[in-house]
Design a protein around this motif. Structure first.
Motif, short mmCIF file in Angstrom:
data_model
loop_
_atom_site.label_atom_id
_atom_site.label_comp_id
_atom_site.label_asym_id
_atom_site.label_seq_id
_atom_site.Cartn_x
_atom_site.Cartn_y
_atom_site.Cartn_z
N SER A 55 5.79 -9.20 5.91
CA SER A 55 6.26 -7.97 5.27
C SER A 55 7.77 -7.89 5.47
N LEU A 111 9.92 -6.21 7.34
CA LEU A 111 10.05 -5.32 8.50
C LEU A 111 11.34 -4.51 8.39
N ALA A 124 9.01 -2.29 7.64
CA ALA A 124 7.84 -1.80 6.91
C ALA A 124 6.61 -2.65 7.26
N PHE A 125 5.50 -2.01 7.42
CA PHE A 125 4.18 -2.64 7.57
C PHE A 125 4.06 -3.64 8.71
N THR A 139 -0.84 -6.43 5.62
CA THR A 139 0.47 -6.02 5.10
C THR A 139 0.52 -6.00 3.57
N ARG A 177 -1.50 -3.07 2.14
CA ARG A 177 -0.79 -1.82 2.41
C ARG A 177 0.40 -1.64 1.48
N ALA A 178 1.14 -2.72 1.21
CA ALA A 178 2.30 -2.63 0.31
C ALA A 178 1.86 -2.25 -1.10
N MET A 209 0.74 1.43 -1.22
CA MET A 209 1.87 2.37 -1.13
C MET A 209 2.73 2.37 -2.38
N CYS A 265 4.66 -0.12 -3.44
CA CYS A 265 5.93 -0.84 -3.26
C CYS A 265 6.19 -1.74 -4.46
N ALA A 315 7.80 -6.80 -1.84
CA ALA A 315 7.21 -7.15 -0.55
C ALA A 315 7.98 -8.37 -0.06
N HIS A 369 8.81 -5.91 16.01
CA HIS A 369 10.01 -5.06 16.01
C HIS A 369 11.26 -5.74 16.55
N GLN A 391 15.04 -12.70 5.97
CA GLN A 391 14.00 -12.07 5.16
C GLN A 391 13.99 -12.70 3.77
#
Length: 193
Positions: A116, A118, A120-121, A126, A129-130, A133, A135, A138, A151, A157
């Motif tokens: 994901s 990050l 987010a999710f 993941t 969920r994206a 939501m 989105c 992704a 985290h 990314q």
């Protein structure tokens, strides 16, 4: 001095294979003194172990269910990893939550990839969920591992569009193709530093 990379997997190891191929193609040994020294799994039947062994890479399997606690498993895993004097420990589909002692032992040397963008999710499911939501994008994130799940400092990314009618499986497949590009790139940056 060799910069040894130890990769941890739980399954097929497609990101591990992408890193091994990049090490070969981009001549990490000649350019940085870096090599994939070992691939270790918590599942003896992990298909990625077979592939790694075929590449001449040291492999090991430690069955986490054979240990009384997470701490006992992580202690055994650290012993196996440390045999290879790692500069970098790379989680590539290693489906275990690591204990604080493990994370602290490899502080600054432990990286992971998460499917994901990050922050987010974090956690599981993941892609679903994206989509749920709404989105429009992704992706995946390479990050340093800390004791807080998904985290750590973001190292790289990749962004992938969420297409109309996407399923979690179709989105996951598109994200994975980007992971195979991004994860080796992030690892190379770390060993080149």
């Amino acid at each position: 001095m060799n910069k040894n990379i130890v990769i941890l997997i739980s399954g097929g190891g497609s990101n591990m294979a992408a890193i091994v191929e990049a090490a070969r193609t981009h001549r990490w040994q000649a350019r940085f003194g870096a090599r994939v020294a070992a691939v270790i799994s918590n599942k003896a039947a992990a298909k990625g172990l077979v592939w790694a062994k075929e590449q001449g890479i040291n492999t090991a399997a430690l069955d986490h269910t054979a240990y009384d606690s997470r701490e006992a498993f992580d202690a055994a895993l650290m012993g196996e990893i440390d045999r290879h004097a790692p500069t970098l420990v790379v989680l590539a589909g290693f489906m275990r939550i690591l204990t604080p002692g493990f994370v602290q032992h490899y502080e600054g040397r432990l990286v992971n990839i998460h499917p994901s963008l990050l922050p987010a999710f974090p956690g599981l499911k993941t892609h679903q969920r994206a989509i749920e939501m709404g989105c429009r994008f992704a992706g995946a994130t390479v990050h340093r591992v800390t004791n807080e799940l998904d985290h750590g400092d973001i190292l790289d990314q990749a962004v992938v569009p969420v297409l109309p009618g996407d399923t979690a499986e179709r989105l996951a497949a598109r994200v994975l193709t980007q992971e195979h590009i991004m994860y080796p790139r992030a690892v190379e940056r770390l060993i080149a530093a």
